[in-house]
Design a protein around this motif. Structure first.
Motif, PDB file in Angstrom:
ATOM      1  N   PHE A 132      12.337 -16.007 -19.508  1.00 29.44           N
ATOM      2  CA  PHE A 132      13.347 -15.071 -20.017  1.00 29.44           C
ATOM      3  C   PHE A 132      14.686 -15.235 -19.310  1.00 29.44           C
ATOM      4  CE2 PHE A 132       9.977 -13.241 -17.406  1.00 29.44           C
ATOM      5  CZ  PHE A 132      10.655 -12.917 -16.247  1.00 29.44           C
ATOM      6  N   LEU A 156       7.248  -0.709 -27.166  1.00 33.18           N
ATOM      7  CA  LEU A 156       7.806  -1.829 -27.933  1.00 33.18           C
ATOM      8  C   LEU A 156       7.180  -1.902 -29.325  1.00 33.18           C
ATOM      9  CD1 LEU A 156       8.109  -4.515 -25.122  1.00 33.18           C
ATOM     10  CD2 LEU A 156       9.977  -3.354 -26.317  1.00 33.18           C
ATOM     11  N   GLY A 171      21.305  -5.448 -32.774  1.00 35.56           N
ATOM     12  CA  GLY A 171      20.376  -5.657 -33.883  1.00 35.56           C
ATOM     13  C   GLY A 171      19.009  -6.133 -33.429  1.00 35.56           C
ATOM     14  N   GLN A 172      18.915  -6.449 -32.146  1.00 38.93           N
ATOM     15  CA  GLN A 172      17.619  -6.851 -31.598  1.00 38.93           C
ATOM     16  C   GLN A 172      17.158  -5.823 -30.567  1.00 38.93           C
ATOM     17  OE1 GLN A 172      19.265 -11.065 -30.774  1.00 38.93           O
ATOM     18  NE2 GLN A 172      17.060 -11.353 -30.894  1.00 38.93           N
ATOM     19  N   THR A 173      15.884  -5.855 -30.292  1.00 40.37           N
ATOM     20  CA  THR A 173      15.346  -5.000 -29.238  1.00 40.37           C
ATOM     21  C   THR A 173      15.480  -5.745 -27.908  1.00 40.37           C
ATOM     22  OG1 THR A 173      13.800  -3.991 -30.773  1.00 40.37           O
ATOM     23  CG2 THR A 173      13.307  -3.776 -28.425  1.00 40.37           C
ATOM     24  N   VAL A 174      16.053  -5.054 -26.949  1.00 41.47           N
ATOM     25  CA  VAL A 174      16.301  -5.673 -25.650  1.00 41.47           C
ATOM     26  C   VAL A 174      15.616  -4.853 -24.559  1.00 41.47           C
ATOM     27  CG1 VAL A 174      18.090  -6.394 -23.992  1.00 41.47           C
ATOM     28  CG2 VAL A 174      18.576  -6.470 -26.445  1.00 41.47           C
ATOM     29  N   VAL A 175      14.951  -5.536 -23.664  1.00 39.11           N
ATOM     30  CA  VAL A 175      14.400  -4.871 -22.490  1.00 39.11           C
ATOM     31  C   VAL A 175      15.240  -5.284 -21.282  1.00 39.11           C
ATOM     32  CG1 VAL A 175      12.420  -4.641 -20.938  1.00 39.11           C
ATOM     33  CG2 VAL A 175      12.058  -4.785 -23.406  1.00 39.11           C
ATOM     34  N   LEU A 176      15.813  -4.299 -20.620  1.00 38.50           N
ATOM     35  CA  LEU A 176      16.563  -4.547 -19.393  1.00 38.50           C
ATOM     36  C   LEU A 176      15.644  -4.208 -18.228  1.00 38.50           C
ATOM     37  CD1 LEU A 176      19.952  -2.829 -20.358  1.00 38.50           C
ATOM     38  CD2 LEU A 176      19.363  -5.250 -20.544  1.00 38.50           C
ATOM     39  N   VAL A 217       8.952   0.823 -31.276  1.00 42.49           N
ATOM     40  CA  VAL A 217      10.354   0.505 -31.553  1.00 42.49           C
ATOM     41  C   VAL A 217      10.460  -0.594 -32.612  1.00 42.49           C
ATOM     42  CG1 VAL A 217      12.443  -0.517 -30.543  1.00 42.49           C
ATOM     43  CG2 VAL A 217      11.204   1.257 -29.311  1.00 42.49           C
ATOM     44  N   LEU A 218       9.538  -1.529 -32.526  1.00 43.29           N
ATOM     45  CA  LEU A 218       9.580  -2.664 -33.447  1.00 43.29           C
ATOM     46  C   LEU A 218       8.856  -2.354 -34.756  1.00 43.29           C
ATOM     47  CD1 LEU A 218       8.813  -5.418 -30.817  1.00 43.29           C
ATOM     48  CD2 LEU A 218      10.956  -5.189 -32.068  1.00 43.29           C
ATOM     49  N   PHE A 270       6.243  -9.445 -25.043  1.00 46.21           N
ATOM     50  CA  PHE A 270       7.558  -9.743 -25.618  1.00 46.21           C
ATOM     51  C   PHE A 270       7.494 -10.734 -26.770  1.00 46.21           C
ATOM     52  CE2 PHE A 270       8.002  -8.706 -21.081  1.00 46.21           C
ATOM     53  CZ  PHE A 270       8.712  -7.523 -21.214  1.00 46.21           C
ATOM     54  N   THR A 292      10.786 -11.459 -30.797  1.00 45.71           N
ATOM     55  CA  THR A 292      11.193 -10.167 -31.346  1.00 45.71           C
ATOM     56  C   THR A 292      11.817  -9.255 -30.292  1.00 45.71           C
ATOM     57  OG1 THR A 292       8.932  -9.407 -31.003  1.00 45.71           O
ATOM     58  CG2 THR A 292       9.516 -10.104 -33.223  1.00 45.71           C
ATOM     59  N   VAL A 293      11.645  -9.615 -29.049  1.00 51.75           N
ATOM     60  CA  VAL A 293      12.203  -8.814 -27.959  1.00 51.75           C
ATOM     61  C   VAL A 293      12.938  -9.742 -26.990  1.00 51.75           C
ATOM     62  CG1 VAL A 293      11.692  -7.206 -26.089  1.00 51.75           C
ATOM     63  CG2 VAL A 293      10.240  -7.233 -28.113  1.00 51.75           C
ATOM     64  N   VAL A 294      14.134  -9.317 -26.609  1.00 54.62           N
ATOM     65  CA  VAL A 294      14.899 -10.078 -25.628  1.00 54.62           C
ATOM     66  C   VAL A 294      14.725  -9.420 -24.267  1.00 54.62           C
ATOM     67  CG1 VAL A 294      17.202 -10.880 -24.952  1.00 54.62           C
ATOM     68  CG2 VAL A 294      16.600 -10.717 -27.378  1.00 54.62           C
ATOM     69  N   LEU A 295      14.210 -10.155 -23.332  1.00 53.14           N
ATOM     70  CA  LEU A 295      14.034  -9.616 -21.977  1.00 53.14           C
ATOM     71  C   LEU A 295      15.141 -10.165 -21.071  1.00 53.14           C
ATOM     72  CD1 LEU A 295      12.516  -8.215 -19.654  1.00 53.14           C
ATOM     73  CD2 LEU A 295      11.000 -10.205 -19.542  1.00 53.14           C
ATOM     74  N   VAL A 338      14.497   0.153 -22.505  1.00 50.82           N
ATOM     75  CA  VAL A 338      14.352  -0.518 -23.794  1.00 50.82           C
ATOM     76  C   VAL A 338      15.528  -0.086 -24.654  1.00 50.82           C
ATOM     77  CG1 VAL A 338      12.967  -0.756 -25.885  1.00 50.82           C
ATOM     78  CG2 VAL A 338      11.842  -0.631 -23.647  1.00 50.82           C
ATOM     79  N   VAL A 339      16.320  -1.070 -25.078  1.00 55.59           N
ATOM     80  CA  VAL A 339      17.456  -0.800 -25.949  1.00 55.59           C
ATOM     81  C   VAL A 339      17.056  -1.224 -27.358  1.00 55.59           C
ATOM     82  CG1 VAL A 339      19.892  -1.262 -26.395  1.00 55.59           C
ATOM     83  CG2 VAL A 339      19.039  -1.252 -24.033  1.00 55.59           C
ATOM     84  N   ALA A 340      17.065  -0.275 -28.262  1.00 55.94           N
ATOM     85  CA  ALA A 340      16.637  -0.551 -29.643  1.00 55.94           C
ATOM     86  C   ALA A 340      17.745  -1.262 -30.417  1.00 55.94           C
ATOM     87  CB  ALA A 340      16.241   0.752 -30.334  1.00 55.94           C
ATOM     88  N   ALA A 341      17.414  -1.668 -31.616  1.00 50.84           N
ATOM     89  CA  ALA A 341      18.349  -2.431 -32.447  1.00 50.84           C
ATOM     90  C   ALA A 341      19.643  -1.667 -32.718  1.00 50.84           C
ATOM     91  CB  ALA A 341      17.670  -2.800 -33.758  1.00 50.84           C
TER      92      ALA A 341
END
Lengths: 107, 76
Positions: A42, A101, B61-66, A104-105, A12, A17-20, A72-75
């Motif tokens: 996180f 990831l 706008g950001q990549t999120v991992v749930l 996606v990134l 992450f 760059t990635v929000v967990l 994974v939810v993209a931008a």
């Protein structure tokens, strides 16, 4: 969750760059105490009714978020990847997540 | 006799399928490409409980991992 913690830097990018967001049906205080005690880096979200869990991927048993789905939810706000259920003890699951990831990134 | 056997066989095949259908539909996870539904949940970090709830839309706008998981204090 310890695997996420221990791979936080690589998987992450330390959250830069990635929000967990780790979600369970535990009460908020329980999650906060656990995060403090085990030093998770996180976010935790408390889904006590399991409502969000069901919204994303209901489990066979109805009243708990007792599955380990990962999305994974993209931008753009769309689901770019899902692993349902997430094979939490399988190292390959993390390799796969890392590859997704990266894609996606765009890295 | 043969017909009866055939019917029995058919019911054995179809009954479990029919029984599973409502559950299977309900238990399907959101598909790739679907817009991730927004949600609002109380949140916490290792520094304590967050004053404001978490909205998925906060991270647009950001990549999120749930990562949905079973229970706190699990070793997994």
């Amino acid at each position: 969750m310890h695997a996420y913690r221990d791979q936080y830097a690589t998987l992450f990018k330390d959250g830069q760059t990635v929000v967990l967001i780790a979600i369970s049906a535990d009460p908020l205080d329980t999650l906060a105490a656990w995060a403090r005690d085990d030093q998770f880096q996180f976010l935790f979200a408390s889904d006590t009714g399991g409502v969000v869990g069901k919204l994303y991927g209901p489990s066979a048993s109805t009243d708990r978020v007792d599955h380990r789905n990962v999305f994974v939810v993209a931008a753009d706000g769309k689901i770019a990847y899902r692993q349902t259920p997430f094979r939490e003890i399988d190292p390959a699951a993390y390799t796969e997540l890392a590859a997704v990831l990266d894609k996606v990134l765009g890295r | 006799m043969r017909l009866a056997m055939l019917l029995t066989d058919l019911s054995a095949v179809t009954a479990p399928v029919l029984a599973q259908q409502p559950g299977a539909t309900e238990s399907q996870a959101l598909a790739t490409g679907t817009v991730a539904p927004d949600f609002t949940l109380p949140g916490a970090t290792r520094y304590g409980v967050l004053a404001q709830p978490i909205h998925l839309s906060d991270f647009k706008g950001q990549t999120v991992v749930l990562a949905f998981f079973h229970k706190a204090h699990s070793k997994l």
